[in-house]
Design a protein around this motif. Structure first.
Motif, mmCIF file in Angstrom:
data_model
loop_
_atom_site.group_PDB
_atom_site.id
_atom_site.type_symbol
_atom_site.label_atom_id
_atom_site.label_comp_id
_atom_site.label_asym_id
_atom_site.label_seq_id
_atom_site.Cartn_x
_atom_site.Cartn_y
_atom_site.Cartn_z
ATOM 1 N N MET A 226 0.851 -1.202 0.000
ATOM 2 C CA MET A 226 0.000 0.000 0.000
ATOM 3 C C MET A 226 0.881 1.244 0.000
ATOM 4 N N GLN A 227 0.478 2.243 -0.734
ATOM 5 C CA GLN A 227 1.214 3.491 -0.800
ATOM 6 C C GLN A 227 0.633 4.511 0.199
ATOM 7 N N TYR A 228 1.519 5.327 0.780
ATOM 8 C CA TYR A 228 1.055 6.414 1.647
ATOM 9 C C TYR A 228 2.102 7.522 1.612
ATOM 10 N N GLU A 229 1.637 8.729 1.356
ATOM 11 C CA GLU A 229 2.543 9.862 1.243
ATOM 12 C C GLU A 229 2.478 10.735 2.499
ATOM 13 N N GLY A 230 3.664 10.993 3.099
ATOM 14 C CA GLY A 230 3.739 11.918 4.220
ATOM 15 C C GLY A 230 3.286 11.316 5.535
ATOM 16 N N ARG A 231 3.189 12.200 6.543
ATOM 17 C CA ARG A 231 2.776 11.764 7.874
ATOM 18 C C ARG A 231 1.292 11.420 7.909
ATOM 19 N N ILE A 232 0.958 10.507 8.824
ATOM 20 C CA ILE A 232 -0.430 10.071 8.962
ATOM 21 C C ILE A 232 -1.089 10.834 10.115
ATOM 22 N N PHE A 233 -2.267 11.385 9.859
ATOM 23 C CA PHE A 233 -3.084 12.020 10.897
ATOM 24 C C PHE A 233 -4.451 11.366 10.854
ATOM 25 N N ARG A 234 -4.983 11.094 12.041
ATOM 26 C CA ARG A 234 -6.307 10.478 12.114
ATOM 27 C C ARG A 234 -6.925 10.826 13.460
ATOM 28 N N PRO A 235 -8.240 10.765 13.581
ATOM 29 C CA PRO A 235 -8.901 11.012 14.868
ATOM 30 C C PRO A 235 -8.494 9.947 15.890
ATOM 31 N N PRO A 236 -8.486 10.299 17.180
ATOM 32 C CA PRO A 236 -8.119 9.316 18.212
ATOM 33 C C PRO A 236 -8.941 8.030 18.153
ATOM 34 N N SER A 237 -10.219 8.155 17.810
ATOM 35 C CA SER A 237 -11.084 6.973 17.790
ATOM 36 C C SER A 237 -10.804 6.044 16.612
ATOM 37 N N GLU A 238 -9.923 6.466 15.704
ATOM 38 C CA GLU A 238 -9.555 5.617 14.563
ATOM 39 C C GLU A 238 -8.202 4.939 14.780
ATOM 40 N N ALA A 239 -7.793 4.837 16.031
ATOM 41 C CA ALA A 239 -6.463 4.292 16.352
ATOM 42 C C ALA A 239 -6.258 2.872 15.839
ATOM 43 N N ARG A 240 -7.318 2.080 15.799
ATOM 44 C CA ARG A 240 -7.194 0.681 15.367
ATOM 45 C C ARG A 240 -7.776 0.448 13.979
ATOM 46 N N SER A 241 -8.023 1.521 13.269
ATOM 47 C CA SER A 241 -8.610 1.400 11.934
ATOM 48 C C SER A 241 -7.550 1.172 10.870
ATOM 49 N N LEU A 242 -7.949 0.552 9.791
ATOM 50 C CA LEU A 242 -7.132 0.517 8.589
ATOM 51 C C LEU A 242 -7.228 1.905 7.953
ATOM 52 N N ILE A 243 -6.094 2.550 7.735
ATOM 53 C CA ILE A 243 -6.073 3.903 7.184
ATOM 54 C C ILE A 243 -5.613 3.853 5.746
ATOM 55 N N VAL A 244 -6.465 4.315 4.845
ATOM 56 C CA VAL A 244 -6.175 4.318 3.415
ATOM 57 C C VAL A 244 -6.260 5.753 2.908
ATOM 58 N N GLN A 245 -5.240 6.181 2.201
ATOM 59 C CA GLN A 245 -5.149 7.561 1.732
ATOM 60 C C GLN A 245 -5.966 7.736 0.444
#
Length: 289
Positions: free
Chosen positions: A1-20
């Motif tokens: 999976m590709q991801y550019e730069g730093r990751i930011f997400r809400p605290p409640s998404e701590a265990r989520s799969l994060i897709v840009q």
């Protein structure tokens, strides 16, 4: 999976799969915010997003939550959002919720029918930044919208049946506008009655414009006691029956959590104890974003 730069997400998404789904923030001009500064905003190629999701479905088929990053991925055109949500529904059988940041502008550009369609396809929560209910504070920090526009966006999300999480920032008005900020923010929350309320505390980092104003003596930060008083006034002006309230982020001087209005008096009592010197504040060295 590709991801550019730093990751930011809400605290409640701590265990989520994060897709840009988008790169950066579509506004990215708020004077207090250091997020996404190294990124030039753009929409990711749809096929790249779908490829990433298909790859992750093979690796993590049992994932329960997915968060579509970066800031304001809701700005994507409907056909792209529908394609992404459809693939998630088809490939992630255990996924219970898809979350997304939504700016007031991107929400207001969507029709009520658009938002209902996204909800039917699995969009399970929208995170919206109020920051302040004071138009003067919003103007000074270059938010780009008025309090009325942000409230209208929040109500539009709720009308579509999508759970709404809204954040504000303690101390954003500084010493000059603290009361206006507290009262206006409490009233804005009352008008929206979000499902979730998150209250952070201003912490300047990354040479943002507001930090330069602070160093130049143009902006005065609130101390722990002043922040506690501001929070108390904010809660006094908040009537949000059923809203889950969290002010337990690492940036906060005092940790508060409860459900409004049930726990409102209990949380206000905690603040009064602190103001009377009978409760400890988080040390400055322990605060973080």
């Amino acid at each position: 999976m590709q991801y550019e730069g730093r990751i930011f997400r809400p605290p409640s998404e701590a265990r989520s799969l994060i897709v840009q789904a988008t790169v950066g923030c579509s506004h990215n001009r708020c004077t207090f915010c250091s997020m996404y500064k190294e990124k030039q905003f753009r929409l990711r190629d749809l096929q790249d997003v779908l490829t990433d999701l298909a790859e992750m479905a093979g690796l993590y088929p049992d994932v329960r939550r997915i968060f579509l990053a970066d800031g304001d991925a809701l700005i994507l055109p409907m056909e792209r959002l529908e394609a992404i949500l459809t693939l998630i529904r088809e490939r992630f059988a255990c996924c219970e919720r898809v979350g997304i940041y939504g700016s007031p502008r991107s929400i207001l550009r969507k029709t009520p029918e658009d938002l209902r369609t996204l909800h039917e396809l699995g969009l399970g929560i929208v995170y919206l930044g109020l920051e302040s209910g004071s138009d003067e504070v919003l103007k000074r920090v270059n938010k780009g919208e008025t309090a009325d526009e942000i409230v209208a966006a929040g109500l539009k999300v709720k009308a579509a049946g999508i759970p709404l999480s809204v954040t504000a920032v303690n101390g954003l008005g500084g010493k000059e506008l603290w009361r206006e900020h507290a009262v206006g923010t409490g009233e804005a929350f009352t008008r929206m009655k979000p499902d979730y309320i998150g209250l952070l505390t201003l912490l300047l980092e990354g040479d943002v414009p507001l930090e330069r104003d602070y160093k130049a003596g143009k902006f005065e930060l609130l101390g722990p006691e002043e922040t506690a008083l501001e929070t108390l006034v904010m809660l006094e002006h908040m009537d949000c029956e059923g809203s889950v309230f969290r002010s337990n982020h690492a940036s906060n001087y005092i940790s508060l959590r409860g459900t409004l209005n049930e726990d409102k008096e209990k949380m206000m009592a905690q603040l009064r104890l602190a103001l009377e010197g009978n409760a400890a504040y988080r040390k400055e060295t322990m605060r973080a974003l």
